[in-house]
Design a protein around this motif. Structure first.
Motif, PDB file in Angstrom:
ATOM      1  N   GLN A 114       0.810  -1.206   0.000  1.00  0.00           N
ATOM      2  CA  GLN A 114       0.000   0.000   0.000  1.00  0.00           C
ATOM      3  C   GLN A 114       0.854   1.272   0.000  1.00  0.00           C
ATOM      4  OE1 GLN A 114      -0.806  -2.643   2.441  1.00  0.00           O
ATOM      5  NE2 GLN A 114      -1.836  -3.382   0.609  1.00  0.00           N
ATOM      6  N   VAL A 115       2.104   1.171   0.453  1.00  0.00           N
ATOM      7  CA  VAL A 115       2.992   2.332   0.486  1.00  0.00           C
ATOM      8  C   VAL A 115       3.694   2.435  -0.861  1.00  0.00           C
ATOM      9  CG1 VAL A 115       4.981   3.403   1.601  1.00  0.00           C
ATOM     10  CG2 VAL A 115       3.327   2.125   2.966  1.00  0.00           C
ATOM     11  N   ARG A 116       3.416   3.517  -1.568  1.00  0.00           N
ATOM     12  CA  ARG A 116       3.915   3.685  -2.928  1.00  0.00           C
ATOM     13  C   ARG A 116       4.285   5.136  -3.136  1.00  0.00           C
ATOM     14  NH1 ARG A 116      -0.339   3.358  -7.951  1.00  0.00           N
ATOM     15  NH2 ARG A 116       1.055   3.839  -9.681  1.00  0.00           N
ATOM     16  N   GLU A 117       5.430   5.388  -3.734  1.00  0.00           N
ATOM     17  CA  GLU A 117       5.815   6.756  -4.042  1.00  0.00           C
ATOM     18  C   GLU A 117       6.689   6.786  -5.289  1.00  0.00           C
ATOM     19  OE1 GLU A 117       9.230   8.347  -1.424  1.00  0.00           O
ATOM     20  OE2 GLU A 117       8.130   6.991  -0.110  1.00  0.00           O
ATOM     21  N   GLU A 118       6.634   7.912  -5.977  1.00  0.00           N
ATOM     22  CA  GLU A 118       7.405   8.073  -7.205  1.00  0.00           C
ATOM     23  C   GLU A 118       8.685   8.830  -6.900  1.00  0.00           C
ATOM     24  OE1 GLU A 118       5.945   8.994 -11.632  1.00  0.00           O
ATOM     25  OE2 GLU A 118       6.073  10.818 -10.417  1.00  0.00           O
ATOM     26  N   GLY A 119       9.765   8.436  -7.552  1.00  0.00           N
ATOM     27  CA  GLY A 119      11.025   9.139  -7.351  1.00  0.00           C
ATOM     28  C   GLY A 119      12.152   8.468  -8.106  1.00  0.00           C
ATOM     29  N   THR A 120      13.256   9.152  -8.222  1.00  0.00           N
ATOM     30  CA  THR A 120      14.439   8.575  -8.854  1.00  0.00           C
ATOM     31  C   THR A 120      15.115   7.615  -7.874  1.00  0.00           C
ATOM     32  OG1 THR A 120      15.889  10.336  -8.057  1.00  0.00           O
ATOM     33  CG2 THR A 120      14.782  10.690 -10.194  1.00  0.00           C
ATOM     34  N   VAL A 159      18.114   7.996  -6.913  1.00  0.00           N
ATOM     35  CA  VAL A 159      18.885   8.863  -6.016  1.00  0.00           C
ATOM     36  C   VAL A 159      18.011   9.383  -4.883  1.00  0.00           C
ATOM     37  CG1 VAL A 159      20.158  11.029  -5.841  1.00  0.00           C
ATOM     38  CG2 VAL A 159      20.527   9.534  -7.809  1.00  0.00           C
ATOM     39  N   SER A 160      16.820   9.880  -5.214  1.00  0.00           N
ATOM     40  CA  SER A 160      15.960  10.447  -4.180  1.00  0.00           C
ATOM     41  C   SER A 160      15.509   9.384  -3.187  1.00  0.00           C
ATOM     42  CB  SER A 160      14.744  11.139  -4.814  1.00  0.00           C
ATOM     43  OG  SER A 160      13.884  10.202  -5.447  1.00  0.00           O
ATOM     44  N   TYR A 161      15.254   8.174  -3.672  1.00  0.00           N
ATOM     45  CA  TYR A 161      14.805   7.131  -2.760  1.00  0.00           C
ATOM     46  C   TYR A 161      15.946   6.645  -1.871  1.00  0.00           C
ATOM     47  CZ  TYR A 161      11.395   3.716  -1.171  1.00  0.00           C
ATOM     48  OH  TYR A 161      10.498   3.016  -0.392  1.00  0.00           O
ATOM     49  N   ARG A 162      17.145   6.599  -2.412  1.00  0.00           N
ATOM     50  CA  ARG A 162      18.296   6.222  -1.593  1.00  0.00           C
ATOM     51  C   ARG A 162      18.546   7.293  -0.524  1.00  0.00           C
ATOM     52  NH1 ARG A 162      24.218   7.288  -0.450  1.00  0.00           N
ATOM     53  NH2 ARG A 162      24.983   5.246   0.182  1.00  0.00           N
ATOM     54  N   ASN A 163      18.380   8.565  -0.888  1.00  0.00           N
ATOM     55  CA  ASN A 163      18.557   9.636   0.093  1.00  0.00           C
ATOM     56  C   ASN A 163      17.549   9.505   1.230  1.00  0.00           C
ATOM     57  OD1 ASN A 163      20.655  10.738  -1.374  1.00  0.00           O
ATOM     58  ND2 ASN A 163      19.388  12.276  -2.382  1.00  0.00           N
ATOM     59  N   LYS A 164      16.312   9.142   0.887  1.00  0.00           N
ATOM     60  CA  LYS A 164      15.298   8.939   1.918  1.00  0.00           C
ATOM     61  C   LYS A 164      15.682   7.771   2.820  1.00  0.00           C
ATOM     62  CE  LYS A 164      10.472   7.686   2.666  1.00  0.00           C
ATOM     63  NZ  LYS A 164       9.155   7.392   2.062  1.00  0.00           N
ATOM     64  N   PRO A 178      16.288  11.911 -15.866  1.00  0.00           N
ATOM     65  CA  PRO A 178      16.380  10.905 -14.792  1.00  0.00           C
ATOM     66  C   PRO A 178      15.205   9.936 -14.871  1.00  0.00           C
ATOM     67  CG  PRO A 178      16.844  13.096 -13.928  1.00  0.00           C
ATOM     68  CD  PRO A 178      16.372  13.295 -15.337  1.00  0.00           C
ATOM     69  N   ILE A 179      15.465   8.670 -14.586  1.00  0.00           N
ATOM     70  CA  ILE A 179      14.417   7.657 -14.654  1.00  0.00           C
ATOM     71  C   ILE A 179      13.561   7.733 -13.393  1.00  0.00           C
ATOM     72  CG2 ILE A 179      13.925   5.193 -14.805  1.00  0.00           C
ATOM     73  CD1 ILE A 179      16.606   4.854 -16.221  1.00  0.00           C
ATOM     74  N   LEU A 180      12.256   7.920 -13.581  1.00  0.00           N
ATOM     75  CA  LEU A 180      11.322   7.951 -12.462  1.00  0.00           C
ATOM     76  C   LEU A 180      10.787   6.545 -12.204  1.00  0.00           C
ATOM     77  CD1 LEU A 180       9.186  11.198 -12.924  1.00  0.00           C
ATOM     78  CD2 LEU A 180      10.864  10.717 -11.132  1.00  0.00           C
ATOM     79  N   PHE A 181      10.998   6.071 -11.004  1.00  0.00           N
ATOM     80  CA  PHE A 181      10.513   4.760 -10.595  1.00  0.00           C
ATOM     81  C   PHE A 181       9.306   4.924  -9.684  1.00  0.00           C
ATOM     82  CE2 PHE A 181      14.750   3.627 -11.872  1.00  0.00           C
ATOM     83  CZ  PHE A 181      14.686   2.289 -12.220  1.00  0.00           C
ATOM     84  N   GLU A 182       8.475   3.912  -9.657  1.00  0.00           N
ATOM     85  CA  GLU A 182       7.461   3.792  -8.617  1.00  0.00           C
ATOM     86  C   GLU A 182       8.009   2.786  -7.607  1.00  0.00           C
ATOM     87  OE1 GLU A 182       3.354   4.140  -9.363  1.00  0.00           O
ATOM     88  OE2 GLU A 182       3.635   4.112 -11.526  1.00  0.00           O
ATOM     89  N   HIS A 183       8.183   3.259  -6.385  1.00  0.00           N
ATOM     90  CA  HIS A 183       8.787   2.451  -5.324  1.00  0.00           C
ATOM     91  C   HIS A 183       7.703   1.962  -4.374  1.00  0.00           C
ATOM     92  CE1 HIS A 183      12.724   3.972  -6.596  1.00  0.00           C
ATOM     93  NE2 HIS A 183      12.214   5.177  -6.558  1.00  0.00           N
ATOM     94  N   PHE A 184       7.733   0.661  -4.120  1.00  0.00           N
ATOM     95  CA  PHE A 184       6.752   0.036  -3.223  1.00  0.00           C
ATOM     96  C   PHE A 184       7.506  -0.493  -2.001  1.00  0.00           C
ATOM     97  CE2 PHE A 184       5.011   0.003  -7.420  1.00  0.00           C
ATOM     98  CZ  PHE A 184       3.660   0.237  -7.259  1.00  0.00           C
ATOM     99  N   SER A 185       7.211   0.062  -0.837  1.00  0.00           N
ATOM    100  CA  SER A 185       7.980  -0.256   0.358  1.00  0.00           C
ATOM    101  C   SER A 185       7.516  -1.543   1.019  1.00  0.00           C
ATOM    102  CB  SER A 185       7.874   0.890   1.360  1.00  0.00           C
ATOM    103  OG  SER A 185       8.422   0.513   2.602  1.00  0.00           O
ATOM    104  N   THR A 192      12.318  -3.171  -1.076  1.00  0.00           N
ATOM    105  CA  THR A 192      11.586  -2.302  -1.990  1.00  0.00           C
ATOM    106  C   THR A 192      11.482  -2.949  -3.365  1.00  0.00           C
ATOM    107  OG1 THR A 192      12.473  -0.330  -0.887  1.00  0.00           O
ATOM    108  CG2 THR A 192      11.494  -0.006  -3.046  1.00  0.00           C
ATOM    109  N   ILE A 193      10.306  -2.855  -3.968  1.00  0.00           N
ATOM    110  CA  ILE A 193      10.157  -3.168  -5.385  1.00  0.00           C
ATOM    111  C   ILE A 193      10.079  -1.840  -6.116  1.00  0.00           C
ATOM    112  CG2 ILE A 193       8.607  -4.098  -7.154  1.00  0.00           C
ATOM    113  CD1 ILE A 193       7.806  -6.250  -5.213  1.00  0.00           C
ATOM    114  N   SER A 194      10.931  -1.653  -7.110  1.00  0.00           N
ATOM    115  CA  SER A 194      10.967  -0.416  -7.889  1.00  0.00           C
ATOM    116  C   SER A 194      10.686  -0.740  -9.345  1.00  0.00           C
ATOM    117  CB  SER A 194      12.331   0.266  -7.761  1.00  0.00           C
ATOM    118  OG  SER A 194      12.626   0.567  -6.408  1.00  0.00           O
ATOM    119  N   VAL A 195       9.754   0.001  -9.953  1.00  0.00           N
ATOM    120  CA  VAL A 195       9.325  -0.258 -11.326  1.00  0.00           C
ATOM    121  C   VAL A 195       9.356   1.039 -12.123  1.00  0.00           C
ATOM    122  CG1 VAL A 195       7.463  -1.111 -12.799  1.00  0.00           C
ATOM    123  CG2 VAL A 195       7.783  -2.075 -10.508  1.00  0.00           C
TER     124      VAL A 195
END
Length: 325
Positions: free
Chosen positions: A228-234, A236-241, A264-271, A252-255
């Motif tokens: 249910q936890v999903r956010e968009e980001g590169t 780099v941004s997700y690693r910084n978080k 920059p490639i935008l991924f949808e990250h599922f935590s 994390t599953i990143s698509v």
């Protein structure tokens, strides 16, 4: 991060990394993948268990930490092609790898003026660009779906006796404990683990135009059934978080759906923090299994048939070797 030690079939060196480690068949744990293309950051190999008609795997190279000057550099795959090369590297320093693309170990903050995750995206983009520009495509495509599972379970120590990735005082993984048993290599069966090998890797699958947006939409919806936890980001941004929250062993599953690599490639990250649907799922293969099922259904391909998979793998490897330049 984790140390990488190697074991030949004829001597006593030890292997602490499996599956995607090396392109040779003479080392224990290596599946003998053929390196189809090299980049400064990593390399591309054929996918072992196909999930698409042209399924590739981009994986990052190991790093050498020099004992004398504390410098860091990516290791060329040919340096790992024979025993003497590995011995020379071990004499020079430690061979290490990131546990996954979002690894927050401080050694990965600066590699030639860029972070590990920045270098990862650079290598990934190079691989995708070559695939998009390939000649004589076996089917019409102008985009790829990229996905990865990141995370290797909880950290533990030799003294604690808890299951997880066993780390030394510097935070480097030196083995794994599964079911109370210590193993020198990353091993299947660690509860909650999002991948079974300590290695950054991305699945890259060209998408037939005939599928339209069906595959991507269904793939995302499938993963949303578990997360249910999903956010968009590169990356780099997700690693910084990840670094800010201090979650070293996250899952994390990143698509991403990529049509060009100019931005920059935008991924949808599922935590993994939201994994808990009650279904009996294996996080390490969740994304791959879902993708394989959906692609096969839309293209009428039986990915459970080994003969079919082997034929696809051979065609895919031949196409990549001869047409992707």
């Amino acid at each position: 991060m984790h140390k990488v030690l190697y074991q030949y079939r004829t001597n006593e060196l030890t292997l602490n990394e499996v599956n995607l480690s090396l392109p040779t068949k003479d080392l224990l744990g290596a599946r003998g993948f053929e390196v189809l293309d090299n980049f400064s950051e990593g390399y591309v190999v054929p996918m072992f268990k196909m999930g698409g008609e042209l399924h590739y795997l981009f994986t990052m190279s190991a790093l050498c930490l020099n004992h004398l000057d504390s410098s860091k550099r990516f290791i060329e795959t040919q340096e790992l092609s024979e025993q003497r090369g590995i011995e020379s590297l071990l004499e020079e320093g430690d061979i290490v790898d990131a546990d996954h693309v979002f690894d927050v170990h401080p050694l990965l903050d600066d590699l030639g003026g860029k972070s590990y995750v920045q270098r990862t995206e650079e290598g990934l983009k190079k691989a995708i660009q070559k695939i998009l520009l390939a000649k004589d495509k076996p089917f019409d495509y102008d985009s790829v779906i990229v996905f990865t599972n990141s995370g290797v379970g909880n950290s533990t120590t030799v003294k604690s006796q808890n299951d997880g990735v066993v780390r030394d005082s510097n935070g480097l993984g030196i083995g794994m404990r599964v079911g109370g048993e210590f193993k020198t290599a990353y091993a299947k069966g660690l509860e909650g683990a999002y991948q079974n090998t300590g290695k950054t890797h991305f699945h890259i699958v060209p998408i037939p135009k005939s599928l339209g947006g069906d595959l991507l939409g269904q793939f995302i919806e499938k993963i949303k059934n578990y997360h249910q936890v999903r956010e968009e980001g590169t990356l780099v941004s997700y690693r910084n978080k990840t670094k800010e929250t201090g979650q070293q062993d996250m899952g994390t599953i990143s698509v991403a759906h990529v049509q060009n690599v100019d931005d920059p490639i935008l991924f949808e990250h599922f935590s993994e923090r939201s994994l808990g649907s009650g279904e009996n799922v294996t996080p390490s293969s969740l994304a791959g299994d879902a993708f394989r099922q959906l692609y096969g259904g839309l293209r009428n391909i039986d990915f459970t048939d080994q003969e079919t998979v082997e034929t696809l793998r051979q065609k895919s490897t031949l196409f990549y070797r001869e047409k992707v330049v």
